[in-house]
Design an enzyme around this catalytic site. Structure first.
Site, PDB file in Angstrom:
ATOM      1  N   CYS A  62      -3.193   1.429   6.795  1.00 56.98           N
ATOM      2  CA  CYS A  62      -3.752   0.862   8.111  1.00 56.98           C
ATOM      3  C   CYS A  62      -4.196   1.770   8.995  1.00 56.98           C
ATOM      4  O   CYS A  62      -4.856   1.578  10.061  1.00 56.98           O
ATOM      5  CB  CYS A  62      -2.318   0.264   8.600  1.00 56.98           C
ATOM      6  N   SER A 113       0.902  10.329  10.309  1.00 58.29           N
ATOM      7  CA  SER A 113       2.247   9.674   9.954  1.00 58.29           C
ATOM      8  C   SER A 113       3.124  10.946  10.012  1.00 58.29           C
ATOM      9  O   SER A 113       2.838  12.148   9.012  1.00 58.29           O
ATOM     10  CB  SER A 113       2.159   9.096   8.770  1.00 58.29           C
ATOM     11  N   GLU A 124       8.202   2.444  14.626  1.00 57.75           N
ATOM     12  CA  GLU A 124       9.273   2.891  13.502  1.00 57.75           C
ATOM     13  C   GLU A 124       9.241   4.234  13.212  1.00 57.75           C
ATOM     14  O   GLU A 124       8.113   5.075  13.489  1.00 57.75           O
ATOM     15  CB  GLU A 124       8.659   2.208  12.111  1.00 57.75           C
ATOM     16  N   ASN A 145       0.598  -1.253   0.142  1.00 57.65           N
ATOM     17  CA  ASN A 145      -0.142  -0.249  -0.059  1.00 57.65           C
ATOM     18  C   ASN A 145       0.705   1.259   0.067  1.00 57.65           C
ATOM     19  O   ASN A 145       0.298   2.416  -0.520  1.00 57.65           O
ATOM     20  CB  ASN A 145      -0.952  -0.023   1.135  1.00 57.65           C
ATOM     21  N   GLU A 199       4.336  -4.053  12.295  1.00 57.48           N
ATOM     22  CA  GLU A 199       3.331  -3.085  12.105  1.00 57.48           C
ATOM     23  C   GLU A 199       2.181  -3.768  11.408  1.00 57.48           C
ATOM     24  O   GLU A 199       2.297  -3.978  10.074  1.00 57.48           O
ATOM     25  CB  GLU A 199       4.140  -2.008  11.111  1.00 57.48           C
TER      26      GLU A 199
HETATM   27  P1  NAP Z   1      -0.174  -9.091   3.995  1.00 53.14           P
HETATM   28  O1  NAP Z   1      -0.930  -9.877   3.092  1.00 53.14           O
HETATM   29  O2  NAP Z   1      -0.024  -9.324   5.253  1.00 53.14           O
HETATM   30  O3  NAP Z   1       1.188  -9.059   3.180  1.00 53.14           O
HETATM   31  C1  NAP Z   1       2.277  -8.330   3.660  1.00 53.14           C
HETATM   32  C2  NAP Z   1       3.558  -8.625   3.094  1.00 53.14           C
HETATM   33  O4  NAP Z   1       3.600  -9.899   3.768  1.00 53.14           O
HETATM   34  C3  NAP Z   1       3.533  -9.088   1.794  1.00 53.14           C
HETATM   35  O5  NAP Z   1       4.814  -9.020   1.205  1.00 53.14           O
HETATM   36  C4  NAP Z   1       3.225 -10.504   1.401  1.00 53.14           C
HETATM   37  O6  NAP Z   1       3.560 -11.336   0.278  1.00 53.14           O
HETATM   38  C5  NAP Z   1       3.877 -11.181   2.908  1.00 53.14           C
HETATM   39  N1  NAP Z   1       3.631 -12.369   3.304  1.00 53.14           N
HETATM   40  C6  NAP Z   1       2.437 -12.935   3.219  1.00 53.14           C
HETATM   41  N2  NAP Z   1       2.383 -14.133   3.559  1.00 53.14           N
HETATM   42  C7  NAP Z   1       3.483 -14.402   4.156  1.00 53.14           C
HETATM   43  C8  NAP Z   1       4.294 -15.393   4.805  1.00 53.14           C
HETATM   44  N3  NAP Z   1       3.870 -16.755   4.955  1.00 53.14           N
HETATM   45  N4  NAP Z   1       5.873 -15.297   4.999  1.00 53.14           N
HETATM   46  C9  NAP Z   1       6.329 -14.344   4.582  1.00 53.14           C
HETATM   47  N5  NAP Z   1       5.946 -13.209   4.040  1.00 53.14           N
HETATM   48  C10 NAP Z   1       4.491 -13.162   3.665  1.00 53.14           C
HETATM   49  O7  NAP Z   1      -0.647  -7.472   3.806  1.00 53.14           O
HETATM   50  P2  NAP Z   1      -1.022  -6.721   2.478  1.00 53.14           P
HETATM   51  O8  NAP Z   1      -2.375  -7.152   1.887  1.00 53.14           O
HETATM   52  O9  NAP Z   1       0.136  -6.607   1.493  1.00 53.14           O
HETATM   53  O10 NAP Z   1      -1.024  -5.208   3.207  1.00 53.14           O
HETATM   54  C11 NAP Z   1      -2.175  -4.794   3.790  1.00 53.14           C
HETATM   55  C12 NAP Z   1      -2.175  -5.149   5.559  1.00 53.14           C
HETATM   56  O11 NAP Z   1      -0.905  -4.208   5.916  1.00 53.14           O
HETATM   57  C13 NAP Z   1      -3.181  -4.521   6.143  1.00 53.14           C
HETATM   58  O12 NAP Z   1      -3.725  -5.073   7.170  1.00 53.14           O
HETATM   59  C14 NAP Z   1      -2.511  -2.938   6.603  1.00 53.14           C
HETATM   60  O13 NAP Z   1      -3.457  -2.331   7.986  1.00 53.14           O
HETATM   61  C15 NAP Z   1      -1.357  -3.248   6.917  1.00 53.14           C
HETATM   62  N6  NAP Z   1      -0.361  -2.134   7.079  1.00 53.14           N
HETATM   63  C16 NAP Z   1       0.027  -1.977   8.260  1.00 53.14           C
HETATM   64  C17 NAP Z   1       0.981  -0.679   8.405  1.00 53.14           C
HETATM   65  C18 NAP Z   1       1.445  -0.447   9.732  1.00 53.14           C
HETATM   66  O14 NAP Z   1       2.524   0.284   9.840  1.00 53.14           O
HETATM   67  N7  NAP Z   1       0.809  -0.870  10.948  1.00 53.14           N
HETATM   68  C19 NAP Z   1       1.456  -0.053   7.310  1.00 53.14           C
HETATM   69  C20 NAP Z   1       0.831  -0.310   6.031  1.00 53.14           C
HETATM   70  C21 NAP Z   1       0.017  -1.704   5.917  1.00 53.14           C
HETATM   71  P3  NAP Z   1       2.528 -11.920  -0.424  1.00 53.14           P
HETATM   72  O15 NAP Z   1       1.650 -10.949  -0.800  1.00 53.14           O
HETATM   73  O16 NAP Z   1       3.398 -12.585  -1.601  1.00 53.14           O
HETATM   74  O17 NAP Z   1       2.006 -12.993   0.375  1.00 53.14           O
END
Ligand code: NAP
Length: 481
Positions: A286, A443, A460, A153, A252
């Site tokens: 997020c 942020s 962070e 994102n 995060e």
């Molecule tokens: P996600 O599905 O959890 O994926 C995040 C990252 O983790 C991607 O690079 C993904 O790669 C990888 N990943 C998934 N399964 C994995 C595994 N088993 N082993 C290692 N890596 C793995 O999240 P997203 O859909 O990309 O992002 C949205 C989420 O991020 C939301 O929940 C949002 O709130 C959160 N977010 C949090 C923050 C914060 O600072 N708190 C900031 C931005 C976003 P793949 O897609 O290939 O699985």
């Protein structure tokens, strides 16, 4: 047009194809067209990247802090010089409007400037222990090779928020970006190379096989730190993998931000704040306001005004100037938003704006305002991750604080009121890591970003951001008499 960026893996300073020659497509969510193919790493490539990070570790840990600082500073300047190019790249792979992409480039670069300044301020300590017979010397050292995993994102900023402090602290890294948005990470890696980052300090593995690639690294014993940004669900899984070899982890994770509007709020300020907290990044943040709790006496007016503003936003491909709202990341992301809206409407919500998926290509969804939302609606307990504002009403402060806190997440909350006592009291009662008080944007690279409860571990940015990448060593010695 194919973006002008390296599309291979960066391992030990060399750009390489995946060992098995695999590639993966990167699609433009505004058109559905493939804009590039990048290397699709497997476990063998990940092992090579880890080897490179381990090999580079010792020398990099002993590099002068000033040298590390200057690399970050140069990279900060290069990123800013290339703002337009990087913004276009980000928009093409992720969809956000160009104006927002330019904003993210500045935000992302700022992490490098901030941590270039922190690199030379890593401190230790010296003191006499309470018994008077012993001294302590405290020194700080890099935690070791790190695995950094980022979401799609904020393709540039989520990377620089981790890479910046890791470089400043003297850590080496393997970065695994999200498969939807690998190009921005590859661009930042090339910029760091240009800025003089030594071979092997940052290794990048783009992959569609996240689990296969990351799990062996986390269980292998050589990676000493995981920094993850993504969903709570994946965060939990990775924490379990870290347990095997006690890998230090910062997380995060997701949010479910409450947005509270009290009866004494300035509604102009509250509507402006709502637009930012909801519509930044098309709601794919997020920090996005997920649940709007508005005092019953002002809920009607707030809803009408927010609907008028959201309904007037221009939806379209992010590359077109004047567009406010780009496409969602992919068809699955849009389908989730559609289902959440349909569920809320079935449970009695009224649609004040949007709510209907447009025809045509691209994953567009209109800015949508729902009112009279039932607390039982699924979107109350799920990150919407789309441009949908769900409004509920409340009658008193205790009740709204209880409802706002009634969630396993605790990333951020927003409070709108003109009363100073109430502002501080309610902010302090919210179970969140961050509060936006009469503002929809929290942020900032200079502030510690992070959540409580199931929104994460660690922070962070800010002065404490570098701590996540450093360990203390305490040395005891007798006081000579
Ligand atoms: P996600 O599905 O959890 O994926 C995040 C990252 O983790 C991607 O690079 C993904 O790669 C990888 N990943 C998934 N399964 C994995 C595994 N088993 N082993 C290692 N890596 C793995 O999240 P997203 O859909 O990309 O992002 C949205 C989420 O991020 C939301 O929940 C949002 O709130 C959160 N977010 C949090 C923050 C914060 O600072 N708190 C900031 C931005 C976003 P793949 O897609 O290939 O699985």
């Amino acid at each position: 047009m194919t973006p002008d960026v390296r599309k291979q893996l960066l391992i030990g300073g060399t750009w390489l194809d995946a060992a098995d020659g695999a590639t993966m497509a990167v699609d433009d969510p505004a058109t559905g067209e493939t804009i590039a193919h990048v290397a699709d790493a497997g476990p063998k490539d990940a092992r090579l990247a880890e080897d490179a990070a381990v090999r580079a570790e010792r020398e990099w840990a002993h590099t002068a802090p000033r040298a590390r600082s200057e690399i970050l500073r140069r990279a900060y300047e290069i990123i800013l010089d290339r703002t337009d190019q990087l913004a276009r790249l980000m928009t093409s792979e992720m969809g956000k409007p160009l104006a927002e992409a330019r904003g993210e480039v500045a935000y992302a670069a700022e992490f490098f400037r901030w941590f270039s300044e922190e690199a030379v301020r890593i401190d230790g300590g010296h003191g006499t222990l309470p018994d008077g017979r012993n001294r302590m010397l405290l020194s700080r050292r890099p935690v070791g090779p790190c695995l950094l995993i980022t979401p799609w994102n904020f393709p540039l900023a989520m990377g620089t928020r981790k890479i910046g402090p890791a470089i400043a602290a003297g850590c080496t890294m393997v970065l695994k970006p999200a498969p939807q948005t690998p190009l921005s990470s590859l661009a930042v890696a090339a910029i760091l190379e240009e800025a003089g980052l030594p071979d092997g300090v940052l290794n990048v593995v783009t992959t569609s096989r996240a689990g296969e690639v990351c799990e062996p690294l986390l269980r292998g014993g050589r990676i000493r730190k995981l920094s993850f940004t993504g969903s709570t669900q994946v965060g939990r899984l990775l924490l379990a993998q870290c347990a095997d070899t006690v890998v230090r982890a910062s997380m995060e994770l997701g949010g479910n931000a409450p947005f509270l509007v009290f009866e004494d709020a300035d509604l102009d300020v509250a509507v402006e704040g709502a637009l930012v907290a909801k519509m930044r990044n098309m709601g794919e943040a997020c920090t996005a306001a997920n649940r709007f709790f508005v005092h019953r006496s002002v809920a009607g007016e707030f809803g009408q005004r927010l609907a008028a503003r959201m309904g007037a936003l221009v939806v379209g491909p992010g590359t077109q100037e004047g567009v406010d709202v780009g496409p969602l990341i992919d068809a699955a992301g849009r389908a989730k938003v559609e289902q959440l809206v349909a569920d809320a409407v079935e449970r009695g919500a009224r649609v004040l704006a949007g709510g209907r998926t447009p025809d045509g290509p691209g994953c567009f969804y209109p800015p949508t305002v729902l009112t009279d939302v039932s607390p039982e609606s699924r979107l109350m307990a799920t990150e919407i991750f789309g441009p949908v504002a769900a409004i509920l009403t409340f009658d008193d402060e205790d009740e709204v604080v209880r409802r706002a806190n009634d969630t396993p997440w605790g990333l951020v909350g927003y409070v709108f009121t003109e009363g100073l006592d109430r502002a501080l009291r309610v902010s302090e009662r919210l179970d969140v890591g961050m509060v936006g008080l009469n503002t929809g944007l929290v942020s900032n690279p200079a502030a510690p970003f992070g959540g409580v409860k199931q929104s994460g571990l660690g922070r962070e940015g800010g002065r404490v951001g570098i701590d996540e990448f450093l360990e203390y060593q305490y040395l005891a010695m007798p006081v000579a008499r």
